[in-house]
Design a protein around this motif. Structure first.
Motif, short mmCIF file in Angstrom:
data_model
loop_
_atom_site.label_atom_id
_atom_site.label_comp_id
_atom_site.label_asym_id
_atom_site.label_seq_id
_atom_site.Cartn_x
_atom_site.Cartn_y
_atom_site.Cartn_z
N LEU A 264 0.83 -1.21 0.00
CA LEU A 264 0.00 0.00 0.00
C LEU A 264 0.86 1.26 0.00
N GLN A 265 2.00 1.23 0.67
CA GLN A 265 2.91 2.38 0.64
C GLN A 265 3.45 2.61 -0.77
N ILE A 266 3.79 1.53 -1.45
CA ILE A 266 4.28 1.63 -2.82
C ILE A 266 3.17 2.16 -3.73
N SER A 267 1.97 1.64 -3.59
CA SER A 267 0.87 2.09 -4.45
C SER A 267 0.54 3.55 -4.18
N ALA A 268 0.61 3.99 -2.92
CA ALA A 268 0.36 5.40 -2.60
C ALA A 268 1.43 6.30 -3.22
N THR A 269 2.68 5.85 -3.19
CA THR A 269 3.77 6.59 -3.83
C THR A 269 3.53 6.69 -5.33
N ASN A 270 3.14 5.59 -5.96
CA ASN A 270 2.86 5.60 -7.40
C ASN A 270 1.71 6.54 -7.72
N ALA A 271 0.69 6.55 -6.88
CA ALA A 271 -0.46 7.44 -7.10
C ALA A 271 -0.02 8.91 -7.01
N ARG A 272 0.81 9.23 -6.02
CA ARG A 272 1.31 10.61 -5.89
C ARG A 272 2.14 11.00 -7.10
N GLN A 273 3.00 10.10 -7.56
CA GLN A 273 3.86 10.41 -8.70
C GLN A 273 3.06 10.69 -9.96
N HIS A 274 1.87 10.12 -10.06
CA HIS A 274 1.04 10.32 -11.25
C HIS A 274 -0.08 11.34 -11.01
N GLY A 275 -0.08 11.95 -9.84
CA GLY A 275 -1.03 13.03 -9.55
C GLY A 275 -2.47 12.58 -9.37
N VAL A 276 -2.68 11.34 -8.94
CA VAL A 276 -4.05 10.84 -8.78
C VAL A 276 -4.34 10.39 -7.35
N ASP A 277 -3.44 10.68 -6.42
CA ASP A 277 -3.58 10.19 -5.05
C ASP A 277 -4.81 10.72 -4.32
N GLU A 278 -5.32 11.86 -4.71
CA GLU A 278 -6.51 12.41 -4.05
C GLU A 278 -7.79 11.65 -4.42
N ARG A 279 -7.72 10.81 -5.44
CA ARG A 279 -8.91 10.04 -5.86
C ARG A 279 -8.81 8.56 -5.56
N ILE A 280 -7.77 8.18 -4.81
CA ILE A 280 -7.60 6.77 -4.45
C ILE A 280 -7.49 6.66 -2.92
N GLN A 281 -8.36 5.86 -2.35
CA GLN A 281 -8.30 5.56 -0.92
C GLN A 281 -7.63 4.20 -0.76
N PHE A 282 -6.62 4.12 0.09
CA PHE A 282 -5.88 2.88 0.30
C PHE A 282 -6.32 2.25 1.62
N VAL A 283 -6.67 0.95 1.56
CA VAL A 283 -7.21 0.24 2.72
C VAL A 283 -6.43 -1.07 2.90
N GLN A 284 -5.90 -1.27 4.10
CA GLN A 284 -5.25 -2.54 4.39
C GLN A 284 -6.32 -3.54 4.83
N SER A 285 -6.42 -4.64 4.08
CA SER A 285 -7.44 -5.64 4.34
C SER A 285 -7.06 -6.94 3.66
N ASP A 286 -7.48 -8.04 4.24
CA ASP A 286 -7.35 -9.35 3.61
C ASP A 286 -8.58 -9.54 2.73
N LEU A 287 -8.41 -9.33 1.46
CA LEU A 287 -9.50 -9.35 0.49
C LEU A 287 -10.57 -8.35 0.91
N LEU A 288 -11.79 -8.79 1.16
CA LEU A 288 -12.87 -7.86 1.49
C LEU A 288 -13.27 -7.94 2.96
N SER A 289 -12.39 -8.46 3.81
CA SER A 289 -12.76 -8.67 5.21
C SER A 289 -12.55 -7.45 6.10
N GLY A 290 -11.92 -6.41 5.62
CA GLY A 290 -11.58 -5.26 6.45
C GLY A 290 -12.56 -4.11 6.34
N ASP A 291 -12.04 -2.93 6.54
CA ASP A 291 -12.85 -1.72 6.58
C ASP A 291 -13.04 -1.11 5.19
N ILE A 292 -13.66 -1.86 4.32
CA ILE A 292 -13.99 -1.36 2.99
C ILE A 292 -15.11 -0.33 3.16
N PRO A 293 -15.00 0.83 2.54
CA PRO A 293 -16.06 1.81 2.69
C PRO A 293 -17.41 1.24 2.24
#
Length: 112
Positions: free
Chosen positions: A34-63
Motif C-alpha cells: 500500500l505504501q508503494i501504491s500510494a507513492t505511485n499514485a502521488r507520482q502520477h497526480g491521482v492520489d486524491e482520488r484513491i483511498q488505500f485500505v489494508q485488508s485481507d480481500l474484502l474482510s476489512g474496513d472497505i467503505p
C-alpha cells in the motif's frame, strides 16, 4: 472502482490517469504494498482520488456503498513453480503464491 489485491497500484493508478472523474478504493493485505501504491499514485497526480485500505480481500474496513466496478489481480502462480521463475527473485512471495494448485486449477475443478 474497487481494486482488490492492489499490490503496486497499477490498476487504480492507470485507470485514474485515464478516467479523471472516477474514484477508487485500493485494497491489499500488505502495508508495504500500500505504501508503494500510494507513492505511485502521488507520482502520477491521482492520489486524491484513491483511498488505500489494508485488508485481507474484502474482510476489512472497505467503505460501505456500491461499486460500479470491482477488479482484482490476485496471486495465481502455483506454489510449486514459484522458485523456478525469475520474478520470484524480485517480488514478495505473498504477491505471487496462488496456493498448491493456483486459482486456475480450482476454477477447472469447480466447473466439473
Amino acid at each position: 472502482i474497487l481494486d482488490v489485491g492492489t499490490g503496486s497500484g497499477i490498476i487504480p493508478v492507470s485507470l485514474a490517469v485515464h478516467i479523471p472523474h472516477a474514484y477508487f478504493v485500493a485494497v491489499d493485505i500488505s502495508a508495504a504494498a500500500l505504501q508503494i501504491s500510494a507513492t505511485n499514485a502521488r507520482q502520477h497526480g491521482v492520489d486524491e482520488r484513491i483511498q488505500f485500505v489494508q485488508s485481507d480481500l474484502l474482510s476489512g474496513d472497505i467503505p460501505p456503498g456500491r461499486f460500479d466496478i470491482i477488479c482484482a489481480n490476485l496471486p495465481y502462480i502455483p506454489r510449486e513453480t514459484l522458485e523456478t521463475l525469475e520474478v520470484y527473485q524480485h517480488e514478495p512471495t505473498l504477491a505471487l503464491d496462488g496456493g498448491a494448485d493456483g486459482p486456475r486449477r480450482r476454477r477447472v475443478d469447480a466447473q466439473q
